[in-house]
Write an enzyme that holds these catalytic residues in place. Sequence first.
Site, mmCIF file in Angstrom:
data_model
loop_
_atom_site.group_PDB
_atom_site.id
_atom_site.type_symbol
_atom_site.label_atom_id
_atom_site.label_comp_id
_atom_site.label_asym_id
_atom_site.label_seq_id
_atom_site.Cartn_x
_atom_site.Cartn_y
_atom_site.Cartn_z
ATOM 1 C CB ALA A 73 -0.942 -0.007 1.196
ATOM 2 C CB THR A 74 4.231 2.085 1.315
ATOM 3 O OG1 THR A 74 3.909 1.784 2.674
ATOM 4 C CG2 THR A 74 5.190 3.261 1.264
ATOM 5 C CG ASN A 154 -3.039 3.558 10.206
ATOM 6 O OD1 ASN A 154 -3.619 4.499 9.669
ATOM 7 N ND2 ASN A 154 -1.825 3.666 10.685
ATOM 8 C CD GLN A 182 -5.208 -1.095 8.969
ATOM 9 O OE1 GLN A 182 -5.862 -2.038 9.418
ATOM 10 N NE2 GLN A 182 -3.912 -0.971 9.185
ATOM 11 C CB SER A 202 -1.499 -3.699 1.901
ATOM 12 O OG SER A 202 -0.356 -4.376 2.344
ATOM 13 C CB ALA A 203 -1.286 -9.203 0.118
ATOM 14 C CG HIS A 204 1.225 -6.891 5.222
ATOM 15 N ND1 HIS A 204 1.241 -6.481 6.528
ATOM 16 C CD2 HIS A 204 1.549 -5.807 4.481
ATOM 17 C CE1 HIS A 204 1.576 -5.193 6.571
ATOM 18 N NE2 HIS A 204 1.761 -4.762 5.344
ATOM 19 C CB THR A 240 10.675 -9.459 -12.801
ATOM 20 O OG1 THR A 240 11.601 -9.169 -13.839
ATOM 21 C CG2 THR A 240 10.172 -10.884 -12.920
ATOM 22 C CB CYS A 326 4.359 3.500 11.258
ATOM 23 S SG CYS A 326 3.352 2.513 10.204
HETATM 24 C C1 LIG Z 1 -3.680 2.693 6.311
HETATM 25 C C2 LIG Z 1 -2.387 2.092 5.848
HETATM 26 N N1 LIG Z 1 -1.832 2.543 4.719
HETATM 27 C C3 LIG Z 1 -0.685 2.043 4.255
HETATM 28 C C4 LIG Z 1 -0.011 1.060 4.924
HETATM 29 C C5 LIG Z 1 1.285 0.543 4.377
HETATM 30 O O1 LIG Z 1 1.056 -0.685 3.754
HETATM 31 P P1 LIG Z 1 2.257 -1.603 3.258
HETATM 32 O O2 LIG Z 1 2.814 -2.221 4.488
HETATM 33 O O3 LIG Z 1 1.600 -2.595 2.361
HETATM 34 O O4 LIG Z 1 3.215 -0.745 2.525
HETATM 35 C C6 LIG Z 1 -0.548 0.558 6.112
HETATM 36 C C7 LIG Z 1 0.153 -0.499 6.865
HETATM 37 O O5 LIG Z 1 0.771 -0.278 7.850
HETATM 38 C C8 LIG Z 1 -1.760 1.099 6.590
HETATM 39 O O6 LIG Z 1 -2.301 0.676 7.721
#
Ligand SMILES: Cc1ncc(COP(=O)(O)O)c(C=O)c1O
Length: 386
Positions: A73-74, A154, A182, A202-204, A240, A326
Amino acid sequence: MTEPIYLDHQATTPLDERVLEQMLPYLTHEYGNPSSSHARGRAASQAIRDARRRVADLVGAKSDVEIVFTSGATEANHLAIMGAALEARPHGGHVVTTAIEHKAVLAACQRLVDHHGYTMTRVGVDEHGRAHPADIAAALTPRTVVVSVMHANNEIGTLQRLAAIAEITRPRGIVLHTDAAQSAGWGLLDVSELGVDLASVSAHKLHGPMGIGALYLRGGTRIVAQQTGGGQERGLRAGTPNVPAIVGFGAAAHLVTSDAVPSPTRVRALRDRLQDLLLDSVPGATVNGHRHRRLPGNLSLTLPGIEAADLLDRLPGIAASTGSACNTGSGEPSHVLTAIGLTRAQARATLRLSIGHTTTETDIEQAAKLITDAVGAMLPASARAA
Ligand SMILES: Cc1ncc(COP(=O)(O)O)c(C=O)c1O
């Protein structure tokens, strides 16, 4: 040694075994590069097509071509905000976001300011963490080209009124982006319903692997690629593709859309139980975020008189966070908590407990007891609950 009780699902979620199973062939014998024309390459390419379909279904996209795989997601946030703003440069140089965004969004906006001469407005939120559509409207200027408002926060879990915001941006031709990292795992993200042009996932955060995410890009929305080279992902994200991770993301997305994960109602009930137990046992404890329009697994609690970081140090049996993962360790109070009106001391007294599919009722009862006992030991006798 027993495993700590994991109450940090908003930081990341454990990889689902069914997801791992689908990834394994692509980590072992199915090792083709999807750009290769031979059988192994074609197998990899087909696997990506299948995963793209599944992620498109997860977000409610009309077509698979609206999905661009990224490293998370970043990166999706950067691609969306930088890409859409730079594309629209001839039309203006102003971006609007909110005070409670993830740092990836704030950093992308700040980059436009620092390196590309844009201006940025950060719209404030109310005490529940909601950005009011009228405040977004008031922040717009004839030069505004992008509005970025997260779907679910988050730290405090609050959900934003994106459909109402889209009604403001769409007639003005302003691109609306949302960071939906989220919310996607809870089946809450439907890009058509919300009316957003761009959405980051984001997958995780949904029991998929780390290091893979996607940007939903509504058909017709134009962005400038931020990473160029081999032309992968329709030229929007060169490199890739990470085939095993993409397959894992597709598998995790499919678990959500096929109701193969426990229902959000179960998680909400566990969260509410933990909330009730802690509100009863910790004097003066308060809940942050919107009481109802909030992610099912989120519990942000301010525990007066307590340094949340010290509390977590005393609780090796619980894996949780102060603000967001974070912010943990930075020493700075969370920008989200201060934006909803908490003092610096209150922000430092705030614990984020995030419940997920793997949480059990026993986890909740034990965690509540461990937290209550640790808080009791930290508070002066006069401040403890009778
Ligand atoms: C709202 C939000 N945006 C972005 C991210 C970043 O995602 P990623 O870890 O996939 O870069 C997070 C994860 O911590 C998040 O909670």
